[in-house]
Design a protein around this motif. Sequence first.
Motif, short mmCIF file in Angstrom:
data_model
loop_
_atom_site.label_atom_id
_atom_site.label_comp_id
_atom_site.label_asym_id
_atom_site.label_seq_id
_atom_site.Cartn_x
_atom_site.Cartn_y
_atom_site.Cartn_z
N VAL A 1 0.87 -1.17 0.00
CA VAL A 1 0.00 0.00 0.00
C VAL A 1 0.91 1.22 0.00
CG1 VAL A 1 -1.69 1.35 1.29
CG2 VAL A 1 -1.92 -1.14 1.16
N GLY A 2 0.90 1.96 -1.10
CA GLY A 2 1.78 3.12 -1.23
C GLY A 2 2.37 3.15 -2.63
N THR A 3 3.56 3.72 -2.74
CA THR A 3 4.20 3.89 -4.05
C THR A 3 5.69 3.60 -3.93
OG1 THR A 3 4.65 6.25 -3.66
CG2 THR A 3 2.53 5.70 -4.68
N SER A 4 6.37 3.65 -5.05
CA SER A 4 7.84 3.70 -5.14
C SER A 4 8.53 2.63 -4.31
CB SER A 4 8.33 5.10 -4.74
OG SER A 4 7.68 6.10 -5.50
N LEU A 5 9.23 3.05 -3.24
CA LEU A 5 10.00 2.13 -2.41
C LEU A 5 9.14 0.98 -1.90
CD1 LEU A 5 12.42 1.24 -0.66
CD2 LEU A 5 11.70 2.94 1.04
N LEU A 6 7.92 1.27 -1.51
CA LEU A 6 7.05 0.24 -0.95
C LEU A 6 6.71 -0.81 -2.01
CD1 LEU A 6 4.72 2.64 1.04
CD2 LEU A 6 6.68 1.33 1.90
N THR A 7 6.39 -0.35 -3.21
CA THR A 7 6.06 -1.28 -4.29
C THR A 7 7.28 -2.09 -4.71
OG1 THR A 7 4.47 0.37 -5.07
CG2 THR A 7 4.98 -1.45 -6.55
N ASP A 8 8.42 -1.42 -4.87
CA ASP A 8 9.63 -2.12 -5.30
C ASP A 8 10.06 -3.16 -4.27
OD1 ASP A 8 9.95 -0.93 -7.76
OD2 ASP A 8 11.29 0.64 -7.05
N THR A 9 9.94 -2.82 -2.99
CA THR A 9 10.29 -3.78 -1.94
C THR A 9 9.36 -4.98 -1.97
OG1 THR A 9 11.11 -1.99 -0.52
CG2 THR A 9 10.61 -4.10 0.54
N ALA A 10 8.06 -4.72 -2.10
CA ALA A 10 7.08 -5.81 -2.13
C ALA A 10 7.32 -6.73 -3.32
CB ALA A 10 5.67 -5.23 -2.16
N LYS A 11 7.68 -6.16 -4.47
CA LYS A 11 7.96 -7.00 -5.64
C LYS A 11 9.17 -7.90 -5.39
CE LYS A 11 8.01 -3.67 -8.78
NZ LYS A 11 8.04 -2.99 -10.08
N TYR A 12 10.19 -7.36 -4.73
CA TYR A 12 11.35 -8.19 -4.42
C TYR A 12 10.97 -9.31 -3.46
CZ TYR A 12 15.93 -9.77 -2.97
OH TYR A 12 17.02 -10.58 -2.70
N LEU A 13 10.22 -8.99 -2.41
CA LEU A 13 9.83 -10.00 -1.44
C LEU A 13 8.96 -11.07 -2.09
CD1 LEU A 13 9.04 -7.74 1.65
CD2 LEU A 13 11.09 -9.11 1.25
N ALA A 14 8.06 -10.67 -2.97
CA ALA A 14 7.21 -11.64 -3.66
C ALA A 14 8.05 -12.55 -4.55
CB ALA A 14 6.16 -10.90 -4.49
N SER A 15 9.06 -11.98 -5.20
CA SER A 15 9.90 -12.80 -6.08
C SER A 15 10.70 -13.83 -5.30
CB SER A 15 10.84 -11.90 -6.89
OG SER A 15 11.88 -11.37 -6.08
N GLN A 16 11.03 -13.52 -4.06
CA GLN A 16 11.84 -14.43 -3.24
C GLN A 16 10.99 -15.47 -2.53
OE1 GLN A 16 15.39 -14.22 -3.34
NE2 GLN A 16 14.61 -12.96 -5.03
N THR A 17 9.76 -15.13 -2.18
CA THR A 17 8.90 -16.04 -1.43
C THR A 17 7.92 -16.79 -2.32
OG1 THR A 17 7.27 -14.30 -1.06
CG2 THR A 17 9.01 -14.55 0.60
N LYS A 18 7.76 -16.33 -3.57
CA LYS A 18 6.80 -16.92 -4.52
C LYS A 18 5.36 -16.73 -4.05
CE LYS A 18 10.47 -18.19 -6.63
NZ LYS A 18 11.02 -17.28 -7.66
N LEU A 19 5.11 -15.77 -3.18
CA LEU A 19 3.76 -15.46 -2.76
C LEU A 19 3.12 -14.48 -3.75
CD1 LEU A 19 4.30 -14.92 1.09
CD2 LEU A 19 3.08 -16.82 -0.01
#
Length: 326
Positions: free
Chosen positions: A82-100
Amino acid sequence: MIIPSLPPLELIPLDELVEPNPILLVTTPDAWESVAADLRSLNIALRIEPLEATMPHWMTLAADLLNKLRNTQYPISNIYSVGTSLLTDTAKYLASQTKLPLTCIPTALADASFLTSTSAARHAGCVEYVDTQTPNRVIVDLDLIATAPEPLRAAGICEVLSSYTALWDWEMAEEQDKNPPEMALAPWAADAAEAILQGALDCAPAAGEGDPDGLKQLLDCLAMSVQLCNQLGHTRPKEGSEHYFAYAVENHVDPGHSQAELLAPGILRIAKKQDQDVEEIKYALEACHIPLNVIPKEIVKKTLRELPEYVERHGLPYGVAHELGD
């Protein structure tokens, strides 16, 4: 070659969102406050507030998250940003690592991060685009976007207006045989980018004021610009010396500046270096309430002086930045 696609975009009010599963939420207190009333039903099992856009930080967050996921105390089924920029980029990285699966809820049209398959990491004073993943779902509530702070509401227009200078760089590099084969000028793509640029110029006043039709057109322009680059396999139609200026000047200013506050001055300064008229671009930036003078003049001048050495050092694609001072 795998060509990324845009994520599914759902234009719905947030209070219509249904999510029965426990989630990891990537956000900040300010961003969450803007949506909390509409998302009270979310089952938040864990919350992360990232501090910086660097690979070491993201790797630490991912390692900690993976450890928690092994613990049945955290039965997380989805990641939400929820948010923009850093928050979105971080979430994308975490999703790529956890496969969630990942759902992104932008609180402003401040950038295009919720549309892309990469995350912008800072490294050695520059920006590196790290392959992560495209969100599985993006929820866009235009009424929410309309209430965002004015300087952020439609700040993503910079990611389209940058084509004004990026296309000039791309064409100049082609004329001087400076484009590598994989980035050779594609006239049809340049024409498409110019059409998208015009679409952004047309909607700037309405988007800046939070008009839903204007915001929807800006969203369309952002999406089409991203997918054009996906098809090409590079970002030359929208990224050139104006972005290099933004990357470089970030090293000389205090943290906390938005991407638009760094990129907008870069577009205007670089356009002048290319002997292009800036009036229409400046009007669009001002219509979207993007601050144009937050960077001190001496810092702007210093950055422009250093830019030729900077782009050579980081191996950035050829543009007018390589020739400043010649």
